[in-house]
Write a protein that holds these residues in place. Structure first.
Motif, PDB file in Angstrom:
ATOM      1  N   PHE A  92     -15.161  -1.331 -11.308  1.00  0.00           N
ATOM      2  CA  PHE A  92     -15.856  -0.074 -11.023  1.00  0.00           C
ATOM      3  C   PHE A  92     -14.858   1.053 -10.805  1.00  0.00           C
ATOM      4  O   PHE A  92     -13.815   0.846 -10.191  1.00  0.00           O
ATOM      5  CB  PHE A  92     -16.728  -0.203  -9.769  1.00  0.00           C
ATOM      6  CG  PHE A  92     -17.819  -1.200  -9.903  1.00  0.00           C
ATOM      7  CD1 PHE A  92     -18.946  -0.919 -10.656  1.00  0.00           C
ATOM      8  CD2 PHE A  92     -17.712  -2.426  -9.297  1.00  0.00           C
ATOM      9  CE1 PHE A  92     -19.953  -1.846 -10.792  1.00  0.00           C
ATOM     10  CE2 PHE A  92     -18.721  -3.361  -9.425  1.00  0.00           C
ATOM     11  CZ  PHE A  92     -19.844  -3.073 -10.177  1.00  0.00           C
ATOM     12  N   VAL A  93     -15.195   2.239 -11.266  1.00  0.00           N
ATOM     13  CA  VAL A  93     -14.335   3.396 -11.039  1.00  0.00           C
ATOM     14  C   VAL A  93     -14.262   3.655  -9.536  1.00  0.00           C
ATOM     15  O   VAL A  93     -15.281   3.745  -8.869  1.00  0.00           O
ATOM     16  CB  VAL A  93     -14.887   4.639 -11.776  1.00  0.00           C
ATOM     17  CG1 VAL A  93     -14.070   5.875 -11.441  1.00  0.00           C
ATOM     18  CG2 VAL A  93     -14.907   4.394 -13.266  1.00  0.00           C
ATOM     19  N   ALA A  94     -13.075   3.716  -9.005  1.00  0.00           N
ATOM     20  CA  ALA A  94     -12.810   3.935  -7.580  1.00  0.00           C
ATOM     21  C   ALA A  94     -13.335   2.803  -6.699  1.00  0.00           C
ATOM     22  O   ALA A  94     -13.426   2.946  -5.491  1.00  0.00           O
ATOM     23  CB  ALA A  94     -13.362   5.276  -7.110  1.00  0.00           C
ATOM     24  N   GLY A  95     -13.660   1.657  -7.283  1.00  0.00           N
ATOM     25  CA  GLY A  95     -14.147   0.521  -6.506  1.00  0.00           C
ATOM     26  C   GLY A  95     -13.086  -0.107  -5.625  1.00  0.00           C
ATOM     27  O   GLY A  95     -13.392  -0.715  -4.602  1.00  0.00           O
ATOM     28  N   ASN A  96     -11.823   0.034  -6.023  1.00  0.00           N
ATOM     29  CA  ASN A  96     -10.737  -0.537  -5.225  1.00  0.00           C
ATOM     30  C   ASN A  96     -10.610   0.129  -3.865  1.00  0.00           C
ATOM     31  O   ASN A  96     -10.103  -0.463  -2.927  1.00  0.00           O
ATOM     32  CB  ASN A  96      -9.410  -0.412  -5.983  1.00  0.00           C
ATOM     33  CG  ASN A  96      -9.431  -1.172  -7.274  1.00  0.00           C
ATOM     34  OD1 ASN A  96     -10.201  -2.104  -7.445  1.00  0.00           O
ATOM     35  ND2 ASN A  96      -8.606  -0.771  -8.202  1.00  0.00           N
ATOM     36  N   LEU A  97     -11.063   1.353  -3.771  1.00  0.00           N
ATOM     37  CA  LEU A  97     -10.992   2.075  -2.515  1.00  0.00           C
ATOM     38  C   LEU A  97     -11.825   1.378  -1.435  1.00  0.00           C
ATOM     39  O   LEU A  97     -11.356   1.171  -0.315  1.00  0.00           O
ATOM     40  CB  LEU A  97     -11.466   3.504  -2.713  1.00  0.00           C
ATOM     41  CG  LEU A  97     -11.251   4.471  -1.578  1.00  0.00           C
ATOM     42  CD1 LEU A  97      -9.773   4.607  -1.264  1.00  0.00           C
ATOM     43  CD2 LEU A  97     -11.828   5.813  -1.923  1.00  0.00           C
ATOM     44  N   ALA A  98     -13.044   0.998  -1.776  1.00  0.00           N
ATOM     45  CA  ALA A  98     -13.900   0.302  -0.817  1.00  0.00           C
ATOM     46  C   ALA A  98     -13.334  -1.069  -0.476  1.00  0.00           C
ATOM     47  O   ALA A  98     -13.416  -1.522   0.668  1.00  0.00           O
ATOM     48  CB  ALA A  98     -15.311   0.176  -1.379  1.00  0.00           C
ATOM     49  N   LEU A  99     -12.729  -1.740  -1.451  1.00  0.00           N
ATOM     50  CA  LEU A  99     -12.100  -3.037  -1.212  1.00  0.00           C
ATOM     51  C   LEU A  99     -10.960  -2.899  -0.198  1.00  0.00           C
ATOM     52  O   LEU A  99     -10.853  -3.684   0.745  1.00  0.00           O
ATOM     53  CB  LEU A  99     -11.576  -3.596  -2.536  1.00  0.00           C
ATOM     54  CG  LEU A  99     -10.901  -4.948  -2.501  1.00  0.00           C
ATOM     55  CD1 LEU A  99     -11.918  -6.041  -2.174  1.00  0.00           C
ATOM     56  CD2 LEU A  99     -10.245  -5.238  -3.834  1.00  0.00           C
ATOM     57  N   ALA A 100     -10.133  -1.890  -0.362  1.00  0.00           N
ATOM     58  CA  ALA A 100      -9.019  -1.665   0.561  1.00  0.00           C
ATOM     59  C   ALA A 100      -9.505  -1.241   1.946  1.00  0.00           C
ATOM     60  O   ALA A 100      -8.949  -1.658   2.964  1.00  0.00           O
ATOM     61  CB  ALA A 100      -8.073  -0.608  -0.004  1.00  0.00           C
ATOM     62  N   ALA A 101     -10.553  -0.426   1.998  1.00  0.00           N
ATOM     63  CA  ALA A 101     -11.098  -0.013   3.298  1.00  0.00           C
ATOM     64  C   ALA A 101     -11.665  -1.232   4.033  1.00  0.00           C
ATOM     65  O   ALA A 101     -11.508  -1.355   5.254  1.00  0.00           O
ATOM     66  CB  ALA A 101     -12.177   1.043   3.118  1.00  0.00           C
ATOM     67  N   GLY A 102     -12.295  -2.136   3.315  1.00  0.00           N
ATOM     68  CA  GLY A 102     -12.799  -3.363   3.932  1.00  0.00           C
ATOM     69  C   GLY A 102     -11.668  -4.228   4.458  1.00  0.00           C
ATOM     70  O   GLY A 102     -11.767  -4.809   5.543  1.00  0.00           O
ATOM     71  N   LYS A 104      -1.707  -3.503  10.165  1.00  0.00           N
ATOM     72  CA  LYS A 104      -1.369  -3.433   8.746  1.00  0.00           C
ATOM     73  C   LYS A 104      -1.916  -2.148   8.153  1.00  0.00           C
ATOM     74  O   LYS A 104      -2.943  -1.648   8.570  1.00  0.00           O
ATOM     75  CB  LYS A 104      -1.993  -4.612   7.988  1.00  0.00           C
ATOM     76  CG  LYS A 104      -1.339  -5.949   8.244  1.00  0.00           C
ATOM     77  CD  LYS A 104      -1.948  -6.986   7.352  1.00  0.00           C
ATOM     78  CE  LYS A 104      -1.093  -7.106   6.114  1.00  0.00           C
ATOM     79  NZ  LYS A 104      -1.473  -8.211   5.261  1.00  0.00           N
ATOM     80  N   HIS A 105      -1.206  -1.643   7.159  1.00  0.00           N
ATOM     81  CA  HIS A 105      -1.662  -0.485   6.390  1.00  0.00           C
ATOM     82  C   HIS A 105      -2.101  -0.983   5.021  1.00  0.00           C
ATOM     83  O   HIS A 105      -1.430  -1.823   4.427  1.00  0.00           O
ATOM     84  CB  HIS A 105      -0.544   0.542   6.210  1.00  0.00           C
ATOM     85  CG  HIS A 105      -0.244   1.298   7.441  1.00  0.00           C
ATOM     86  ND1 HIS A 105       0.516   0.790   8.464  1.00  0.00           N
ATOM     87  CD2 HIS A 105      -0.608   2.527   7.824  1.00  0.00           C
ATOM     88  CE1 HIS A 105       0.611   1.687   9.420  1.00  0.00           C
ATOM     89  NE2 HIS A 105      -0.067   2.756   9.060  1.00  0.00           N
ATOM     90  N   GLN A 106      -3.185  -0.459   4.511  1.00  0.00           N
ATOM     91  CA  GLN A 106      -3.645  -0.781   3.161  1.00  0.00           C
ATOM     92  C   GLN A 106      -3.250   0.355   2.237  1.00  0.00           C
ATOM     93  O   GLN A 106      -3.526   1.509   2.510  1.00  0.00           O
ATOM     94  CB  GLN A 106      -5.168  -0.958   3.139  1.00  0.00           C
ATOM     95  CG  GLN A 106      -5.680  -2.020   4.082  1.00  0.00           C
ATOM     96  CD  GLN A 106      -5.123  -3.397   3.784  1.00  0.00           C
ATOM     97  OE1 GLN A 106      -4.936  -3.771   2.633  1.00  0.00           O
ATOM     98  NE2 GLN A 106      -4.843  -4.148   4.814  1.00  0.00           N
ATOM     99  N   ARG A 107      -2.572   0.024   1.156  1.00  0.00           N
ATOM    100  CA  ARG A 107      -2.230   1.018   0.142  1.00  0.00           C
ATOM    101  C   ARG A 107      -3.229   0.891  -0.992  1.00  0.00           C
ATOM    102  O   ARG A 107      -3.523  -0.200  -1.452  1.00  0.00           O
ATOM    103  CB  ARG A 107      -0.806   0.799  -0.356  1.00  0.00           C
ATOM    104  CG  ARG A 107       0.210   1.224   0.686  1.00  0.00           C
ATOM    105  CD  ARG A 107       1.619   0.935   0.281  1.00  0.00           C
ATOM    106  NE  ARG A 107       1.941  -0.468   0.106  1.00  0.00           N
ATOM    107  CZ  ARG A 107       2.137  -1.341   1.098  1.00  0.00           C
ATOM    108  NH1 ARG A 107       2.013  -0.940   2.340  1.00  0.00           N
ATOM    109  NH2 ARG A 107       2.444  -2.579   0.859  1.00  0.00           N
ATOM    110  N   ILE A 108      -3.738   2.019  -1.426  1.00  0.00           N
ATOM    111  CA  ILE A 108      -4.813   2.036  -2.409  1.00  0.00           C
ATOM    112  C   ILE A 108      -4.362   2.819  -3.631  1.00  0.00           C
ATOM    113  O   ILE A 108      -3.939   3.955  -3.526  1.00  0.00           O
ATOM    114  CB  ILE A 108      -6.066   2.723  -1.823  1.00  0.00           C
ATOM    115  CG1 ILE A 108      -6.417   2.119  -0.470  1.00  0.00           C
ATOM    116  CG2 ILE A 108      -7.231   2.624  -2.784  1.00  0.00           C
ATOM    117  CD1 ILE A 108      -7.251   3.031   0.380  1.00  0.00           C
TER     118      ILE A 108
END
Length: 70
Positions: A16-26, A38-42
């Motif tokens: 999904f377009v920009a779907g990785n953002l929600a994965l990293a926020a989770g 920990k820091h998540q890099r997106i």
């Protein structure tokens, strides 16, 4: 596109377009709930996922998640 190596900290990707953002926020939320510092890099492209981007960034700010947009 769907790469994943959890042992190296790469949790995965979505089609999904920009779907990785929600994965990293989770992942950031899970780390926060477990008390880990920990820091998540997106990495993502804005594209057509503007609504998803704004929703996720608003929640990340509200919950003070450790996310870094690259």
């Amino acid at each position: 596109m769907h790469l994943s190596t959890p042992e190296n900290g790469v949790l995965g990707a979505t089609g999904f377009v920009a779907g990785n953002l929600a994965l990293a926020a989770g992942a950031a939320w899970a780390a926060q709930a477990q008390g880990r510092q920990k820091h998540q890099r997106i990495f993502f492209a804005m594209g057509d996922g503007r609504r998803r981007v704004h929703e996720t960034l608003n929640l990340a700010a509200l919950w003070r998640l450790r996310c870094v947009r690259v």
